[in-house]
Design a protein around this motif. Sequence first.
Motif, PDB file in Angstrom:
ATOM      1  N   GLN A 160     -39.280  29.932  50.697  1.00 37.39           N
ATOM      2  CA  GLN A 160     -39.013  29.127  52.042  1.00 37.39           C
ATOM      3  C   GLN A 160     -37.697  30.098  52.269  1.00 37.39           C
ATOM      4  OE1 GLN A 160     -41.242  26.191  52.395  1.00 37.39           O
ATOM      5  NE2 GLN A 160     -43.296  26.863  53.883  1.00 37.39           N
ATOM      6  N   PHE A 161     -36.850  29.285  51.582  1.00 27.88           N
ATOM      7  CA  PHE A 161     -35.511  30.092  52.225  1.00 27.88           C
ATOM      8  C   PHE A 161     -35.090  30.982  51.708  1.00 27.88           C
ATOM      9  CE2 PHE A 161     -30.868  29.707  50.527  1.00 27.88           C
ATOM     10  CZ  PHE A 161     -30.649  29.014  52.026  1.00 27.88           C
ATOM     11  N   ALA A 162     -35.614  31.693  50.675  1.00 34.36           N
ATOM     12  CA  ALA A 162     -35.509  33.321  50.777  1.00 34.36           C
ATOM     13  C   ALA A 162     -35.800  33.651  51.349  1.00 34.36           C
ATOM     14  CB  ALA A 162     -35.487  33.274  49.156  1.00 34.36           C
ATOM     15  N   LEU A 163     -37.129  33.221  51.750  1.00 33.21           N
ATOM     16  CA  LEU A 163     -37.355  34.576  53.306  1.00 33.21           C
ATOM     17  C   LEU A 163     -37.139  34.019  54.759  1.00 33.21           C
ATOM     18  CD1 LEU A 163     -41.748  33.313  52.244  1.00 33.21           C
ATOM     19  CD2 LEU A 163     -40.471  35.225  52.306  1.00 33.21           C
ATOM     20  N   ALA A 164     -36.870  32.437  54.435  1.00 32.45           N
ATOM     21  CA  ALA A 164     -36.198  32.658  55.327  1.00 32.45           C
ATOM     22  C   ALA A 164     -34.649  34.013  56.360  1.00 32.45           C
ATOM     23  CB  ALA A 164     -35.669  30.869  55.527  1.00 32.45           C
ATOM     24  N   LYS A 165     -33.934  33.744  54.713  1.00 33.37           N
ATOM     25  CA  LYS A 165     -32.592  34.137  54.891  1.00 33.37           C
ATOM     26  C   LYS A 165     -32.914  35.891  54.458  1.00 33.37           C
ATOM     27  CE  LYS A 165     -28.842  35.258  51.569  1.00 33.37           C
ATOM     28  NZ  LYS A 165     -28.310  35.012  50.084  1.00 33.37           N
TER      29      LYS A 165
ATOM     30  N   PHE B 193     -48.320  19.594  51.087  1.00 29.76           N
ATOM     31  CA  PHE B 193     -50.199  20.060  50.661  1.00 29.76           C
ATOM     32  C   PHE B 193     -50.123  20.698  49.275  1.00 29.76           C
ATOM     33  CE2 PHE B 193     -52.570  23.690  51.135  1.00 29.76           C
ATOM     34  CZ  PHE B 193     -54.188  23.026  52.097  1.00 29.76           C
ATOM     35  N   VAL B 194     -49.899  21.614  48.639  1.00 25.87           N
ATOM     36  CA  VAL B 194     -49.898  21.727  47.272  1.00 25.87           C
ATOM     37  C   VAL B 194     -49.674  21.041  46.641  1.00 25.87           C
ATOM     38  CG1 VAL B 194     -48.851  23.798  46.058  1.00 25.87           C
ATOM     39  CG2 VAL B 194     -48.926  23.620  47.837  1.00 25.87           C
ATOM     40  N   VAL B 195     -49.206  19.681  46.876  1.00 24.73           N
ATOM     41  CA  VAL B 195     -48.720  18.281  45.889  1.00 24.73           C
ATOM     42  C   VAL B 195     -50.474  18.083  45.270  1.00 24.73           C
ATOM     43  CG1 VAL B 195     -47.130  16.857  45.534  1.00 24.73           C
ATOM     44  CG2 VAL B 195     -46.769  18.525  46.067  1.00 24.73           C
ATOM     45  N   LEU B 196     -50.570  17.616  46.729  1.00 26.88           N
ATOM     46  CA  LEU B 196     -51.408  16.175  47.171  1.00 26.88           C
ATOM     47  C   LEU B 196     -52.779  17.558  46.569  1.00 26.88           C
ATOM     48  CD1 LEU B 196     -53.157  14.750  49.072  1.00 26.88           C
ATOM     49  CD2 LEU B 196     -53.970  15.961  51.044  1.00 26.88           C
ATOM     50  N   LEU B 197     -52.833  19.056  46.786  1.00 25.64           N
ATOM     51  CA  LEU B 197     -54.159  20.123  46.184  1.00 25.64           C
ATOM     52  C   LEU B 197     -53.750  19.661  44.890  1.00 25.64           C
ATOM     53  CD1 LEU B 197     -56.132  21.560  46.969  1.00 25.64           C
ATOM     54  CD2 LEU B 197     -54.992  23.650  46.869  1.00 25.64           C
TER      55      LEU B 197
ATOM     56  N   LYS C  79     -42.971  18.758  40.496  1.00 28.15           N
ATOM     57  CA  LYS C  79     -42.204  19.397  41.116  1.00 28.15           C
ATOM     58  C   LYS C  79     -41.127  20.855  41.487  1.00 28.15           C
ATOM     59  CE  LYS C  79     -40.207  14.960  39.006  1.00 28.15           C
ATOM     60  NZ  LYS C  79     -39.331  13.887  38.355  1.00 28.15           N
ATOM     61  N   TRP C  80     -41.771  21.709  40.244  1.00 27.53           N
ATOM     62  CA  TRP C  80     -41.737  22.574  39.964  1.00 27.53           C
ATOM     63  C   TRP C  80     -42.207  23.671  41.536  1.00 27.53           C
ATOM     64  CZ3 TRP C  80     -44.991  27.775  39.814  1.00 27.53           C
ATOM     65  CH2 TRP C  80     -44.708  28.188  39.064  1.00 27.53           C
ATOM     66  N   ILE C  81     -43.324  23.495  41.543  1.00 27.62           N
ATOM     67  CA  ILE C  81     -43.559  23.977  42.757  1.00 27.62           C
ATOM     68  C   ILE C  81     -43.224  23.533  43.989  1.00 27.62           C
ATOM     69  CG2 ILE C  81     -45.823  23.565  44.417  1.00 27.62           C
ATOM     70  CD1 ILE C  81     -47.172  23.806  42.115  1.00 27.62           C
ATOM     71  N   ASN C  82     -42.624  22.283  44.029  1.00 29.34           N
ATOM     72  CA  ASN C  82     -41.620  21.795  45.209  1.00 29.34           C
ATOM     73  C   ASN C  82     -40.657  22.747  45.160  1.00 29.34           C
ATOM     74  OD1 ASN C  82     -41.236  20.060  47.140  1.00 29.34           O
ATOM     75  ND2 ASN C  82     -39.458  19.455  46.054  1.00 29.34           N
TER      76      ASN C  82
ATOM     77  N   GLU D 106     -41.038  21.038  54.258  1.00 29.53           N
ATOM     78  CA  GLU D 106     -41.666  20.429  52.773  1.00 29.53           C
ATOM     79  C   GLU D 106     -43.354  20.104  53.314  1.00 29.53           C
ATOM     80  OE1 GLU D 106     -39.708  16.266  53.243  1.00 29.53           O
ATOM     81  OE2 GLU D 106     -37.377  17.152  52.598  1.00 29.53           O
ATOM     82  N   SER D 107     -43.327  20.794  54.321  1.00 27.91           N
ATOM     83  CA  SER D 107     -45.152  20.821  54.140  1.00 27.91           C
ATOM     84  C   SER D 107     -46.536  21.686  53.803  1.00 27.91           C
ATOM     85  CB  SER D 107     -45.413  20.897  56.573  1.00 27.91           C
ATOM     86  OG  SER D 107     -44.974  22.235  56.304  1.00 27.91           O
ATOM     87  N   ALA D 108     -45.557  22.554  53.327  1.00 28.16           N
ATOM     88  CA  ALA D 108     -45.810  22.962  52.489  1.00 28.16           C
ATOM     89  C   ALA D 108     -46.391  22.837  51.190  1.00 28.16           C
ATOM     90  CB  ALA D 108     -45.392  24.385  52.805  1.00 28.16           C
TER      91      ALA D 108
END
Length: 602
Positions: free
Chosen positions: A52-57, A291-295, A42-45, A286-288
Amino acid sequence: MKIKRLGKKFSFNNLNIKQKMLALYFFAFILPLVTITIILTKWINKTIMERQFALAKTSLEQTSSLLTSILTNCEQLGDTLFSTRAVQKALEYQFNSEQEVYKYYTTLSFLPDFSRSNPDVLNFIYYTENQTIIENAYFTRVTDEIKGKSWYKAAVAASGRPIWVIKNSETLDSQTLALVRALFNRTTGTLTGVLALHLDNRKIEQLVNAHKDQTIVLVDGKVAFSSRPFAFKEKLSLSTGLNIGEFKSDNILWGKDRSLTMLYGLYHEYGNSITLAQIIPRKDLESATNFVVLLCVLLMAGGSILSLSLLQIFTRYMAKRVSYLQMQINRIVQNNFELGPRLSGSDEFAEIYDALMATSNNIKTLIDEVYRHKIQREQLLARQNDIRFKMLSNQINPHFLFNSLETIRMQAIEDDNKEVAKTIKLLAKILRHNLSVSNNPVSLKAEIEAVDNYLAIQHLRFADRIKYSIDIHTDISDAVILPLLIQPLVENSFSHGLQDRKIGGLIEISIDTCNGGKVFQISIKDNGCGITKEELAKLKARLATGTVENFSSSIGMVNVNQRIKLFYGQDYGLEIESEIEKGTLVTIKIPAEFNSDGGKNV
């Protein structure tokens, strides 16, 4: 009772090592791992989404900054063109002929320079009401068709204020973002024309197309530029009218996809606004994280399987080390202090083994010290008895010896041979002192007097060839010392250091204290031949190891050092320094002890 017996049966202390390890594995590893994985997922998500929001911003803000700079530069150029008096005169003046117009155009040769000064502006055009002007690249007469355009009406309605519009560019034959501004006669206030500055679409499209997500430039809510065509026909509904620099984000349904929209205000004046918008599909964000959650889940499963496989190996390893320690403890219990090889590593088991080894060595050391102390005391007594035996061997008839020496001395006085008489007197004092030696400490003052007598005889023998000095820097009136420590070292200086000295020989004896008066420091220094580095190293090694010399006509230096250590302890003894052809310095360090009459006990 049954529950109590059952609880006692399954008590942690009653489990074997394997069962304890399995229990610890589940409660200390598996259970926390699952809990941490859920929390971490949950924290990683959340973290990745925020990142990603910060990078896009940040990316959107950078594009906004560049677009704002383009708009500002265009507005500054528009202000300059709006206030140019030569242009205003041309728009207001009624020319009588074409020659007059062309002649006046020569005064406007600066207009191309304005166009070249701002590369972000494609061109600028004055749409004029003056029908006497001849059209060129900078002036166009207004027609009824132009007057019917929405951008023209908006410019006139703005009453001279600059506004941004979407209009067709006559040069590119396509839509472009333009800054329009109505011009009025300053005297009559009548409309003279509209100034239009067209931005270069390529600059804006380059900035917009640099983003991977769909990016849009909106002018008063209408799309001016878009990085990609719309995939749906629904009406675009985005919040506009943001102030300059204002940022806003919202969740929208973009087509059929849940998306995040980010809006950034570029311009907002008098109801006219330009907004930069970016639409990011949620599935891309959410794709990234997926992937991290699955990993994380795969790593948790793999780690659990691997750790469970290694648990059996680790359990056997621990049992083997515990068994080895038990065997070493049993050896010590059976008074066998020779332990087996050390356990490898530096863990607690190795530390326990080291503690066992230290305990075993301490026991062996205590046993060895008891025997060694006993032997050392016996050696001390033997050496003292040997010294006393040697002295007694010369005491065949001390009274006869002293009477004979006194008779010789009186005969020398009668013969007026004072030096011989003095020598015999000094010799008698030395013999009387040495014959009185016992196993107990003697007066340091008496020892110094005996040494002084010995040096006086040597001075009489060698005259100026050898001189000496005795410097006492502390009170020795009640001090006591083990007998025959100083004289052997002085004899050694004569027999080895100054033997070949023809002139200028010197022996210096100094007595002082150190360590706050707790230690006597007695130094014997000569300027003799010295000792080579190799011989000095060997002598220091013999002093350190306590190698015993055989008794001959005098007591050796090593024996003096050994007597000091046996009597006073290992912290005391001799120190020697020497340099070839410069001399030797021997220092005696012993505890400062005094007779009880002087206030200090031996």
